[in-house]
Design a protein around this motif. Structure first.
Motif, PDB file in Angstrom:
ATOM      1  N   GLY A 115       1.673 -31.349  15.875  1.00 32.92           N
ATOM      2  CA  GLY A 115       1.848 -32.323  14.805  1.00 32.92           C
ATOM      3  C   GLY A 115       0.690 -33.305  14.698  1.00 32.92           C
ATOM      4  O   GLY A 115       0.697 -34.207  13.857  1.00 32.92           O
ATOM      5  N   ALA A 116      -0.334 -33.148  15.537  1.00 33.59           N
ATOM      6  CA  ALA A 116      -1.458 -34.088  15.551  1.00 33.59           C
ATOM      7  C   ALA A 116      -2.323 -33.984  14.294  1.00 33.59           C
ATOM      8  O   ALA A 116      -3.009 -34.929  13.914  1.00 33.59           O
ATOM      9  CB  ALA A 116      -2.328 -33.862  16.775  1.00 33.59           C
ATOM     10  N   GLY A 117      -2.305 -32.812  13.658  1.00 34.35           N
ATOM     11  CA  GLY A 117      -3.122 -32.632  12.465  1.00 34.35           C
ATOM     12  C   GLY A 117      -4.221 -31.591  12.639  1.00 34.35           C
ATOM     13  O   GLY A 117      -5.132 -31.492  11.813  1.00 34.35           O
ATOM     14  N   LYS A 118      -4.141 -30.790  13.690  1.00 41.10           N
ATOM     15  CA  LYS A 118      -5.178 -29.792  13.966  1.00 41.10           C
ATOM     16  C   LYS A 118      -5.237 -28.724  12.866  1.00 41.10           C
ATOM     17  O   LYS A 118      -6.295 -28.456  12.307  1.00 41.10           O
ATOM     18  CB  LYS A 118      -4.929 -29.108  15.327  1.00 41.10           C
ATOM     19  CG  LYS A 118      -4.845 -30.065  16.493  1.00 41.10           C
ATOM     20  CD  LYS A 118      -4.616 -29.334  17.795  1.00 41.10           C
ATOM     21  CE  LYS A 118      -3.275 -28.615  17.905  1.00 41.10           C
ATOM     22  NZ  LYS A 118      -2.100 -29.491  17.889  1.00 41.10           N
ATOM     23  N   SER A 119      -4.078 -28.126  12.565  1.00 38.72           N
ATOM     24  CA  SER A 119      -4.067 -27.054  11.561  1.00 38.72           C
ATOM     25  C   SER A 119      -4.465 -27.592  10.193  1.00 38.72           C
ATOM     26  O   SER A 119      -5.206 -26.936   9.455  1.00 38.72           O
ATOM     27  CB  SER A 119      -2.676 -26.412  11.468  1.00 38.72           C
ATOM     28  OG  SER A 119      -2.346 -25.824  12.692  1.00 38.72           O
ATOM     29  N   THR A 120      -3.986 -28.771   9.865  1.00 43.83           N
ATOM     30  CA  THR A 120      -4.343 -29.373   8.583  1.00 43.83           C
ATOM     31  C   THR A 120      -5.862 -29.508   8.485  1.00 43.83           C
ATOM     32  O   THR A 120      -6.475 -29.128   7.484  1.00 43.83           O
ATOM     33  CB  THR A 120      -3.663 -30.764   8.442  1.00 43.83           C
ATOM     34  OG1 THR A 120      -2.250 -30.577   8.532  1.00 43.83           O
ATOM     35  CG2 THR A 120      -4.017 -31.429   7.126  1.00 43.83           C
TER      36      THR A 120
HETATM   37  P1  ADP Z   1      -0.926 -29.494  14.382  1.00 42.84           P
HETATM   38  O1  ADP Z   1      -1.578 -28.250  13.889  1.00 42.84           O
HETATM   39  O2  ADP Z   1      -1.802 -30.396  15.158  1.00 42.84           O
HETATM   40  O3  ADP Z   1       0.333 -29.187  15.129  1.00 42.84           O
HETATM   41  P2  ADP Z   1      -0.435 -29.962  11.573  1.00 42.84           P
HETATM   42  O4  ADP Z   1      -1.760 -30.131  10.967  1.00 42.84           O
HETATM   43  O5  ADP Z   1       0.251 -28.658  11.384  1.00 42.84           O
HETATM   44  O6  ADP Z   1      -0.487 -30.359  13.112  1.00 42.84           O
HETATM   45  O7  ADP Z   1       0.530 -31.071  11.011  1.00 42.84           O
HETATM   46  C1  ADP Z   1       0.219 -32.451  11.031  1.00 42.84           C
HETATM   47  C2  ADP Z   1       1.396 -33.226  10.475  1.00 42.84           C
HETATM   48  O8  ADP Z   1       1.508 -32.964   9.074  1.00 42.84           O
HETATM   49  C3  ADP Z   1       2.728 -32.831  11.094  1.00 42.84           C
HETATM   50  O9  ADP Z   1       3.476 -33.998  11.275  1.00 42.84           O
HETATM   51  C4  ADP Z   1       3.344 -31.926  10.073  1.00 42.84           C
HETATM   52  O10 ADP Z   1       4.741 -32.013  10.109  1.00 42.84           O
HETATM   53  C5  ADP Z   1       2.788 -32.474   8.773  1.00 42.84           C
HETATM   54  N1  ADP Z   1       2.648 -31.420   7.766  1.00 42.84           N
HETATM   55  C6  ADP Z   1       1.904 -30.290   7.894  1.00 42.84           C
HETATM   56  N2  ADP Z   1       1.950 -29.558   6.769  1.00 42.84           N
HETATM   57  C7  ADP Z   1       2.745 -30.226   5.900  1.00 42.84           C
HETATM   58  C8  ADP Z   1       3.186 -29.986   4.540  1.00 42.84           C
HETATM   59  N3  ADP Z   1       2.805 -28.909   3.865  1.00 42.84           N
HETATM   60  N4  ADP Z   1       3.982 -30.917   3.999  1.00 42.84           N
HETATM   61  C9  ADP Z   1       4.362 -32.027   4.668  1.00 42.84           C
HETATM   62  N5  ADP Z   1       3.977 -32.308   5.926  1.00 42.84           N
HETATM   63  C10 ADP Z   1       3.188 -31.425   6.537  1.00 42.84           C
END
Ligand code: ADP
Ligand code: MG
Length: 328
Positions: free
Chosen positions: A37-42
Motif C-alpha cells: 500500500g506504500a505506492g510502489k505499483s502506482t
Molecule cells: P504498493 O504497490 O506499494 O502495495 P499501490 O501503489 O498498489 O501500493 O497502492 C498505493 C495505495 O493506493 C494503496 O493504499 C491502494 O489501496 C491505493 N490504490 C491503488 N490503486 C487504486 C485505485 N485504482 N483506486 C483507489 N485506490 C487505489
C-alpha cells in the motif's frame, strides 16, 4: 537515465503517491522497498506509461513518458504485479504476440524470441500451455516478454511474490544476470530480498520517498542508534567525566538507580560497537569504577525500515509479518 519529478497520484481524495522525485542511473539494480500500500505499483505504473499522473513528470532518457510515450516506452520493459499472461496460449504464441505489439517482425522477432527464451531459460516449455506451467515458469515468461524489444530498463513489480523458495532463488539469480547488461528496477516489500539483489534502495512509505541509498549506507543511517547500555558503580558526575574521553561516543543518558548504581545508555554513531565496549570497560577500570552489566545493540536494515516507515499503518505490520520479522 530515468528522472521522476514531483510525481503525485490521487485516487479521488486519496493521495497514493505524493511529490515523489528521484533519479535512476544506468546499469544498476534498484530496489523499490515499502510496505503493502506504500505506492510502489502506482509509481511503477506511471513510470511505464500505464497510468496517468495527477502531477509531475517522468522522463526516460529525456523523453517525457506522457508527451512522447512511443520513444520513452521503447526504453522500458515492464512486468506488472499481475503478469498479463494469456493462459490458453503457449509461451511461443504469447511472446510472438507481445513482440509484434512492440513492433518487431520477421527474422528479428524470431531471433529476439529465441534470445529472451534462452535468457529466461524457458526454451524447453515454449510449446506448453501457460496454464500448465508452474508459477515460477509463468514469471519467467513474464520477464521474457519484458525483455522483448531490447529495452535498456527492466521494471519488475514484486517479481518473486507467490513463488516457492527454490523458484525465488532462481528468479533472483535471473534478475542479477539481467542487471549485468540492463538497468533493473524491482519492487518488494521484503527487506532481505532487496538487500540480496539491489545495489541501491529507495524506501517508499505512504506514497513518499523516505530514503534512497545503498543497503549498507541505509544501515549506517541508523548507526546513530547503535548503542551500548551499561550499569556502573559510579556517580553521574564521574560518568560525565569519563565518557568524553571516548571519542566515538556522541550522546549519553545517565540515570541513578534505586540500588545506588548508575544506568548509562550511550549512542555511538559508529559501526564498531565491540571496540567501543572494550574502551568503555578499560576507561572505567582505570578509574577503579566497576561496570557490572553491559549490552550492545547494532542496527540493521530492518531497523532502518521500521524507523523510516513508522506511522505507515496502511499496511506495515502485514508486510513485516510476511518478511519474517516478528511483530509484537
Ligand atoms: P504498493 O504497490 O506499494 O502495495 P499501490 O501503489 O498498489 O501500493 O497502492 C498505493 C495505495 O493506493 C494503496 O493504499 C491502494 O489501496 C491505493 N490504490 C491503488 N490503486 C487504486 C485505485 N485504482 N483506486 C483507489 N485506490 C487505489
Ligand atoms: Mg504493489
Amino acid at each position: 537515465m530515468i528522472a521522476v519529478e514531483h510525481l503525485t497520484k490521487c485516487y479521488g481524495d486519496f493521495i497514493a503517491v505524493s511529490d515523489l522525485s528521484f533519479e535512476i542511473d544506468e546499469g544498476h539494480v534498484y530496489g523499490f522497498l515499502g510496505p503493502n500500500g506504500a505506492g510502489k505499483s502506482t509509481t511503477m505504473n506511471i513510470m511505464t506509461g500505464c497510468l496517468s499522473a495527477t502531477e509531475g513528470h517522468v522522463r526516460i532518457n529525456g523523453y517525457d513518458i506522457f508527451e512522447e510515450p512511443k520513444q520513452a516506452k521503447r526504453k522500458i520493459g515492464y512486468l506488472p504485479e499481475q503478469p498479463p499472461l494469456y493462459m490458453n496460449e503457449t509461451p511461443a504464441e504469447y511472446l510472438k504476440f507481445v513482440g509484434e505489439a512492440k513492433g518487431l517482425k520477421g527474422l528479428e522477432l524470431k531471433k529476439q524470441i529465441e534470445d529472451v527464451a534462452g535468457q529466461t531459460k524457458i526454451d524447453h516449455v515454449m510449446d506448453r500451455l501457460i496454464s500448465n506451467l508452474s508459477k515460477g515458469y509463468r514469471q519467467r515468461v513474464g520477464i521474457a516478454q519484458a525483455l522483448l524489444g531490447s529495452p535498456q530498463v527492466i521494471i519488475l513489480d514484486e517479481p518473486t511474490v507467490g513463488l516457492d523458495p527454490i523458484q525465488i532463488i532462481e528468479i533472483r539469480d535471473l534478475i542479477r544476470q539481467l542487471g549485468e547488461d540492463h538497468t533493473v528496477i524491482l519492487s518488494s516489500h521484503i527487506l532481505s530480498e532487496v538487500q540480496a539483489i539491489c545495489e541501491k534502495v529507495l524506501i517508499i512509505s505512504q506514497g513518499k520517498l523516505v530514503a534512497f541509498d545503498k543497503p549498507e549506507n541505509l544501515e549506517k543511517l541508523l548507526l546513530a542508534s547503535n548503542g551500548i547500555t551499561f550499569t556502573a558503580e559510579a556517580s553521574k558526575e564521574e560518568i560525565d567525566a569519563i565518557l568524553p574521553e571516548i571519542s566515538r561516543i556522541t550522546e549519553w543518558d545517565v540515570k541513578t538507580q534505586e540500588d545506588g548504581l548508575t544506568a548509562v545508555s550511550v549512542r555511538t554513531g559508529s559501526e564498531n560497537v565491540k571496540e567501543i565496549s572494550r574502551e568503555l570497560f578499560f576507561a572505567f577500570a582505570d578509574k577503579k569504577k566497576a561496570i557490572l552489566e553491559m549490552s550492545s545493540k547494532k542496527a540493521n536494515l530492518e531497523d532502518v525500515f521500521i524507523e523510516l516507515t513508522e506511522g505507515d499503518d496502511r499496511a506495515v505490520s502485514d508486510s513485516l509479518e510476511e518478511s519474517g520479522v516478528d511483530v509484537e
